[in-house]
Design a protein around this motif. Structure first.
Motif, PDB file in Angstrom:
ATOM      1  N   GLN A  61       9.939   5.269 -12.330  1.00  0.00           N
ATOM      2  CA  GLN A  61      11.000   5.751 -11.416  1.00  0.00           C
ATOM      3  C   GLN A  61      12.251   4.813 -10.996  1.00  0.00           C
ATOM      4  O   GLN A  61      11.758   3.861 -10.217  1.00  0.00           O
ATOM      5  N   ALA A  62      13.237   5.079 -11.095  1.00  0.00           N
ATOM      6  CA  ALA A  62      14.507   4.530 -10.507  1.00  0.00           C
ATOM      7  C   ALA A  62      14.742   5.061  -9.288  1.00  0.00           C
ATOM      8  O   ALA A  62      15.284   6.249  -8.990  1.00  0.00           O
ATOM      9  N   VAL A  63      14.821   4.360  -8.126  1.00  0.00           N
ATOM     10  CA  VAL A  63      15.024   4.587  -6.786  1.00  0.00           C
ATOM     11  C   VAL A  63      16.646   4.398  -6.509  1.00  0.00           C
ATOM     12  O   VAL A  63      17.287   5.251  -5.971  1.00  0.00           O
ATOM     13  N   VAL A  64      17.028   3.340  -6.777  1.00  0.00           N
ATOM     14  CA  VAL A  64      18.532   3.015  -7.012  1.00  0.00           C
ATOM     15  C   VAL A  64      18.958   2.484  -8.485  1.00  0.00           C
ATOM     16  O   VAL A  64      18.357   1.631  -9.086  1.00  0.00           O
ATOM     17  N   ARG A  65      19.658   3.165  -9.163  1.00  0.00           N
ATOM     18  CA  ARG A  65      20.056   3.032 -10.449  1.00  0.00           C
ATOM     19  C   ARG A  65      21.709   2.761 -10.537  1.00  0.00           C
ATOM     20  O   ARG A  65      22.383   3.726 -10.320  1.00  0.00           O
ATOM     21  N   SER A  66      22.336   1.763 -10.818  1.00  0.00           N
ATOM     22  CA  SER A  66      23.524   1.399 -10.648  1.00  0.00           C
ATOM     23  C   SER A  66      24.085   1.316 -12.132  1.00  0.00           C
ATOM     24  O   SER A  66      23.356   1.272 -13.104  1.00  0.00           O
ATOM     25  N   ALA A  67      25.297   1.904 -12.217  1.00  0.00           N
ATOM     26  CA  ALA A  67      25.919   1.920 -13.551  1.00  0.00           C
ATOM     27  C   ALA A  67      26.073   0.633 -14.284  1.00  0.00           C
ATOM     28  O   ALA A  67      26.536  -0.512 -13.373  1.00  0.00           O
ATOM     29  N   ASP A  68      25.901   0.417 -15.371  1.00  0.00           N
ATOM     30  CA  ASP A  68      26.012  -0.601 -16.146  1.00  0.00           C
ATOM     31  C   ASP A  68      27.561  -1.220 -16.099  1.00  0.00           C
ATOM     32  O   ASP A  68      28.365  -0.426 -16.227  1.00  0.00           O
TER      33      ASP A  68
ATOM     34  N   PRO B  46      19.873  -8.885  -9.266  1.00  0.00           N
ATOM     35  CA  PRO B  46      19.427  -7.995  -8.167  1.00  0.00           C
ATOM     36  C   PRO B  46      18.658  -6.732  -8.667  1.00  0.00           C
ATOM     37  O   PRO B  46      19.068  -5.616  -8.643  1.00  0.00           O
ATOM     38  N   LEU B  47      17.520  -7.212  -9.256  1.00  0.00           N
ATOM     39  CA  LEU B  47      16.559  -5.877  -9.749  1.00  0.00           C
ATOM     40  C   LEU B  47      15.229  -6.137  -8.932  1.00  0.00           C
ATOM     41  O   LEU B  47      14.842  -7.089  -8.768  1.00  0.00           O
ATOM     42  N   GLY B  48      14.810  -4.953  -8.196  1.00  0.00           N
ATOM     43  CA  GLY B  48      13.647  -5.066  -7.665  1.00  0.00           C
ATOM     44  C   GLY B  48      12.561  -4.113  -8.144  1.00  0.00           C
ATOM     45  O   GLY B  48      12.880  -2.682  -8.615  1.00  0.00           O
ATOM     46  N   LEU B  49      11.163  -4.331  -7.933  1.00  0.00           N
ATOM     47  CA  LEU B  49      10.342  -3.455  -8.472  1.00  0.00           C
ATOM     48  C   LEU B  49       9.283  -3.154  -7.368  1.00  0.00           C
ATOM     49  O   LEU B  49       8.889  -4.353  -7.042  1.00  0.00           O
ATOM     50  N   ILE B  50       9.153  -2.255  -6.852  1.00  0.00           N
ATOM     51  CA  ILE B  50       8.025  -2.149  -5.951  1.00  0.00           C
ATOM     52  C   ILE B  50       6.656  -1.430  -6.411  1.00  0.00           C
ATOM     53  O   ILE B  50       6.805  -0.380  -6.912  1.00  0.00           O
ATOM     54  N   VAL B  51       5.770  -2.111  -6.305  1.00  0.00           N
ATOM     55  CA  VAL B  51       4.583  -1.699  -6.873  1.00  0.00           C
ATOM     56  C   VAL B  51       3.665  -1.187  -5.762  1.00  0.00           C
ATOM     57  O   VAL B  51       3.437  -1.912  -4.875  1.00  0.00           O
TER      58      VAL B  51
ATOM     59  N   LEU C 171       0.777  -1.160   0.000  1.00  0.00           N
ATOM     60  CA  LEU C 171      -0.019   0.144  -0.002  1.00  0.00           C
ATOM     61  C   LEU C 171       0.803   1.070  -0.075  1.00  0.00           C
ATOM     62  O   LEU C 171       1.871   1.327   0.903  1.00  0.00           O
ATOM     63  N   ASP C 172       0.551   2.430  -0.882  1.00  0.00           N
ATOM     64  CA  ASP C 172       1.254   3.487  -0.772  1.00  0.00           C
ATOM     65  C   ASP C 172       1.031   4.432   0.210  1.00  0.00           C
ATOM     66  O   ASP C 172       0.065   4.989   0.389  1.00  0.00           O
ATOM     67  N   ASN C 173       1.785   4.356   1.446  1.00  0.00           N
ATOM     68  CA  ASN C 173       1.377   5.015   2.417  1.00  0.00           C
ATOM     69  C   ASN C 173       2.831   5.503   3.181  1.00  0.00           C
ATOM     70  O   ASN C 173       3.836   5.132   2.435  1.00  0.00           O
ATOM     71  N   GLU C 174       2.859   6.006   4.251  1.00  0.00           N
ATOM     72  CA  GLU C 174       4.170   6.293   4.984  1.00  0.00           C
ATOM     73  C   GLU C 174       5.034   5.531   5.275  1.00  0.00           C
ATOM     74  O   GLU C 174       6.386   5.457   5.101  1.00  0.00           O
ATOM     75  N   ASP C 175       4.359   4.196   5.764  1.00  0.00           N
ATOM     76  CA  ASP C 175       5.508   2.926   5.983  1.00  0.00           C
ATOM     77  C   ASP C 175       6.085   2.453   4.672  1.00  0.00           C
ATOM     78  O   ASP C 175       7.179   2.303   4.730  1.00  0.00           O
ATOM     79  N   ALA C 176       5.369   2.683   3.434  1.00  0.00           N
ATOM     80  CA  ALA C 176       5.991   2.043   2.236  1.00  0.00           C
ATOM     81  C   ALA C 176       7.185   3.333   1.824  1.00  0.00           C
ATOM     82  O   ALA C 176       8.091   2.612   1.542  1.00  0.00           O
ATOM     83  N   GLN C 177       6.791   4.432   2.181  1.00  0.00           N
ATOM     84  CA  GLN C 177       8.017   5.324   1.848  1.00  0.00           C
ATOM     85  C   GLN C 177       9.321   5.168   2.645  1.00  0.00           C
ATOM     86  O   GLN C 177      10.453   5.247   2.278  1.00  0.00           O
ATOM     87  N   LYS C 178       9.033   4.518   3.779  1.00  0.00           N
ATOM     88  CA  LYS C 178      10.301   4.320   4.864  1.00  0.00           C
ATOM     89  C   LYS C 178      10.976   3.033   4.388  1.00  0.00           C
ATOM     90  O   LYS C 178      12.031   2.977   4.382  1.00  0.00           O
ATOM     91  N   MET C 179      10.208   2.255   3.930  1.00  0.00           N
ATOM     92  CA  MET C 179      10.717   0.947   3.403  1.00  0.00           C
ATOM     93  C   MET C 179      11.487   1.218   2.294  1.00  0.00           C
ATOM     94  O   MET C 179      12.589   0.693   2.213  1.00  0.00           O
ATOM     95  N   ILE C 180      10.917   2.051   1.471  1.00  0.00           N
ATOM     96  CA  ILE C 180      11.732   2.498   0.195  1.00  0.00           C
ATOM     97  C   ILE C 180      13.051   3.121   0.618  1.00  0.00           C
ATOM     98  O   ILE C 180      14.028   2.794  -0.086  1.00  0.00           O
ATOM     99  N   ALA C 181      13.068   4.054   1.216  1.00  0.00           N
ATOM    100  CA  ALA C 181      14.078   4.631   1.801  1.00  0.00           C
ATOM    101  C   ALA C 181      15.203   3.851   2.304  1.00  0.00           C
ATOM    102  O   ALA C 181      16.310   3.804   2.176  1.00  0.00           O
TER     103      ALA C 181
ATOM    104  N   ASN D 180      19.682  -2.588  -8.755  1.00  0.00           N
ATOM    105  CA  ASN D 180      18.781  -1.669  -9.258  1.00  0.00           C
ATOM    106  C   ASN D 180      17.322  -1.821  -8.605  1.00  0.00           C
ATOM    107  O   ASN D 180      16.710  -2.890  -8.416  1.00  0.00           O
ATOM    108  N   LEU D 181      16.718  -0.726  -8.489  1.00  0.00           N
ATOM    109  CA  LEU D 181      15.460  -0.797  -7.577  1.00  0.00           C
ATOM    110  C   LEU D 181      14.527   0.415  -8.151  1.00  0.00           C
ATOM    111  O   LEU D 181      14.911   1.389  -8.434  1.00  0.00           O
ATOM    112  N   PHE D 182      13.258   0.134  -8.653  1.00  0.00           N
ATOM    113  CA  PHE D 182      12.258   0.771  -9.072  1.00  0.00           C
ATOM    114  C   PHE D 182      10.951   0.962  -8.525  1.00  0.00           C
ATOM    115  O   PHE D 182      10.801  -0.035  -7.814  1.00  0.00           O
ATOM    116  N   THR D 183      10.242   1.885  -8.801  1.00  0.00           N
ATOM    117  CA  THR D 183       8.943   1.909  -8.142  1.00  0.00           C
ATOM    118  C   THR D 183       7.969   2.314  -9.198  1.00  0.00           C
ATOM    119  O   THR D 183       8.355   3.040 -10.095  1.00  0.00           O
TER     120      THR D 183
END
Length: 198
Positions: A48-55, A86-91, A2-12, A64-67
């Motif tokens: 949106q790329a939250v963490v984007r590592s160089a190739d 190591p690619l994550g996608l947070i929906v 769920l898109d809420n404050e807790d989700a943003q803390k987890m993403i950070a 790499n982590l995307f939302t």
């Protein structure tokens, strides 16, 4: 989630942890190339790329982590594809109902994990009937793929996984994936492998 404050803390927190992770070596050049192609495909969708590592040009891969919002994920089948590595996608879902809808659009999975506490039981009761048709193993508050190697463990599920024990990659039956039968026809006993002579 769920898109809420807790989700943003987890993403950070995930972003901070992943940013400190070093490159890992992939098993083969082909797997490394497929990973880089998967990352590029994600980027082409404009999420949106939250963490984007160089190739890199070698066999290493960095995280790499995307939302993405739930609706964008539902509207874009490219985002439904697995990227091995190591690619994550947070929906981020806007409601429990959208979470159930997202679950309905999952393809077959080896595992599905729900992170919850007692306050989430009602939402979980809505998700479980959908997820049990999508995965061969359901977990609560854990992380796959920690499995015990024993006679009863297999790693299967609906397509593209398999309920065929011969295709499992874990458990004692997994050795069958690496066996190749050979027939020794009319070979003199003195020339047979010791395992066959007994």
């Amino acid at each position: 989630m769920l898109d809420n404050e807790d989700a943003q803390k987890m993403i950070a927190a995930a972003s901070a942890a992943l940013s400190e992770t070093s490159a890992q070596t992939m098993l083969t050049d082909g797997i490394a190339d497929a990973y880089r192609s998967g990352v590029a495909a994600m980027e082409k969708t404009g999420i949106q790329a939250v963490v984007r590592s160089a190739d890199t040009d070698d066999r290493t891969a960095r995280p790499n982590l995307f939302t993405v919002t739930g609706q964008v994920w539902l509207d874009n089948p490219t985002l439904h594809q697995e990227v091995f590595g190591p690619l994550g996608l947070i929906v981020l879902a806007n409601s429990v109902e959208q979470m159930v809808e997202l679950a309905r659009h999952l393809e077959g999975q080896l595992t599905c994990t729900i992170h919850l506490d007692e306050g989430d039981h009602a939402a979980c009761q809505k998700l479980l009937p959908v997820l049990e048709r999508k995965a061969g193993r359901l977990l609560a508050n854990g992380f796959p793929t920690g499995v015990e190697v024993n006679d009863t463990m297999v790693h299967g599920g609906p397509y593209p996984a398999s309920t065929n024990f011969g295709a499992t990659s874990v458990g004692t039956l997994s050795i069958r994936r690496f066996l190749r039968p050979v027939c020794y026809q009319n070979i003199p006993k003195a020339l047979l492998p010791k395992d066959l002579v007994g």
